[in-house]
Scaffold this motif. Sequence first.
Motif, PDB file in Angstrom:
ATOM      1  N   CYS A   8       0.831  -1.207   0.000  1.00  0.00           N
ATOM      2  CA  CYS A   8       0.000   0.000   0.000  1.00  0.00           C
ATOM      3  C   CYS A   8       0.864   1.255   0.000  1.00  0.00           C
ATOM      4  O   CYS A   8       0.723   2.125  -0.856  1.00  0.00           O
ATOM      5  N   GLY A  48       1.535   3.409  -3.312  1.00  0.00           N
ATOM      6  CA  GLY A  48       0.897   4.702  -3.092  1.00  0.00           C
ATOM      7  C   GLY A  48       1.859   5.868  -3.161  1.00  0.00           C
ATOM      8  O   GLY A  48       1.446   7.019  -3.312  1.00  0.00           O
ATOM      9  N   SER A  52      -2.366   6.792   1.770  1.00  0.00           N
ATOM     10  CA  SER A  52      -1.634   5.511   1.790  1.00  0.00           C
ATOM     11  C   SER A  52      -0.926   5.313   3.114  1.00  0.00           C
ATOM     12  O   SER A  52      -0.926   4.218   3.677  1.00  0.00           O
TER      13      SER A  52
END
Lengths: 82, 255
Positions: free
Chosen positions: A17, A21, A68
Motif C-alpha cells: 500500500c 501509493g 496511503s
Amino acid sequence: MEETIIKAAALLSAGVCMGIGAIGPAIGEGFAAGKACEGVAKRPEEAPLLTRTMLIGQAVSESTGIYSLVIALLLIFLFGRG
Amino acid sequence: MTDLVQWLATSVDWSSLTVASKYFAGGLAMGLGAIGAGVGEGYNAGKAVEATARQPAATGDLVRAMLVGQAIAETSGIFALVVAFMLLFLPHQPSMEIVGALLGAGTAMGLGSLGSGIGAGMAGGQAAASIGRNPESRGSVTMTMLLGQGLTSSPAVFSLVIAVILVFGQQLNKYLGSDLAITVSALSAGLCVGIGAIGPGLGTGMVAGGACNAVGRNPSTATTMTRVMLAGGAVSQSTGIYSFVIAFILIFLVK
C-alpha cells in the motif's frame, strides 16, 4: 493459526500500500516543481508567487500519499499486531 | 489454514530455500537495478548528442557535463551491485524468516534504484541540452545538476539502508525463527521502500531537469532556482520518506 495468516496478509498489504501509493504523488509533485522552475526562469520577479502556487498544488497532490500512509499504519497497528 | 501454517513451519525445506532465495534475490537486485541507471544514462547521452549537433564547438563542455551526470546516475546501479554481492556471498543461517528478508532486500534495492537512475539521467540530459543552447551557462548549470542529482539519489539511499538492514538482520538476532508474520513483514518492508522509491526518484528528476533547463535559459536566476528546486524536490521526496518510515516500522515494530 488463522490469525497468523490474516496478520501476515495485513503486514504484506501495508508495505504494498505505502510502496505503490508513493509513486503517484511524488511524480506529480516533481512535475509541478519542474514547471515552477521553468516559470521562475521566465519571470524571476514572480518567484515567491510561483513558489506559493507550487506548494499549494503539491499539497493537494500529496493527499493520496498521506491516505496511503494512514492506511498502511492502520494495517500494521490495528490488524498486523493481533 | 492451520495446516498451511504448520506445514510451512515444519515440512518445508528452508535450508535449500534460504540458498535459493539468496541467489534469486541477488539476481533480482542487479537485474532490476540495472534498468534505471541504463535508461537514465542513455537519455543523458542522447540529449548530449542532440546538443552537440546544435553546437559542435561546445563538444568538450558537453562531453564533460555528460560524463559527470552519467557518473551520478550510475551510483544507484552501483548500490544494486553491492547489495547483489552481499546477497550472493554473505553467509546466512537457514530459516523461514531469512527467506523473506533476503527476498525483501533484493526487491528493495532492485526497484529502489529504478527511479533514482532515470531521475538522475533526466537532470543530466536537461543540463546537457541547456549547455548546448547556452554554453556560457555551463558553470551554474553543472552546479544545479549536481545538487539536483544528489536529491534524486536519496530514494536509492533509503532503499540501500533497508536492504542492508535486511541482509544483516541475523547479526541483529532477527530472522532466525519461523514466524509467518515476521517473514512477510520483512518482504513487505522491502517491497514498500523499493516500490516507494520509484516515484520520488522520477519526480525529483523532473524537478532537477526543469531547474537545469531554466538555469540554462536564465543563468542569473541560479540562486532562486536552487531554492525553488530544493523546496519542490523536498516535497516530492516526502512519499519516499513515508515508505522508509513504514519499512522501518515493519522491520522493527512487528513481533
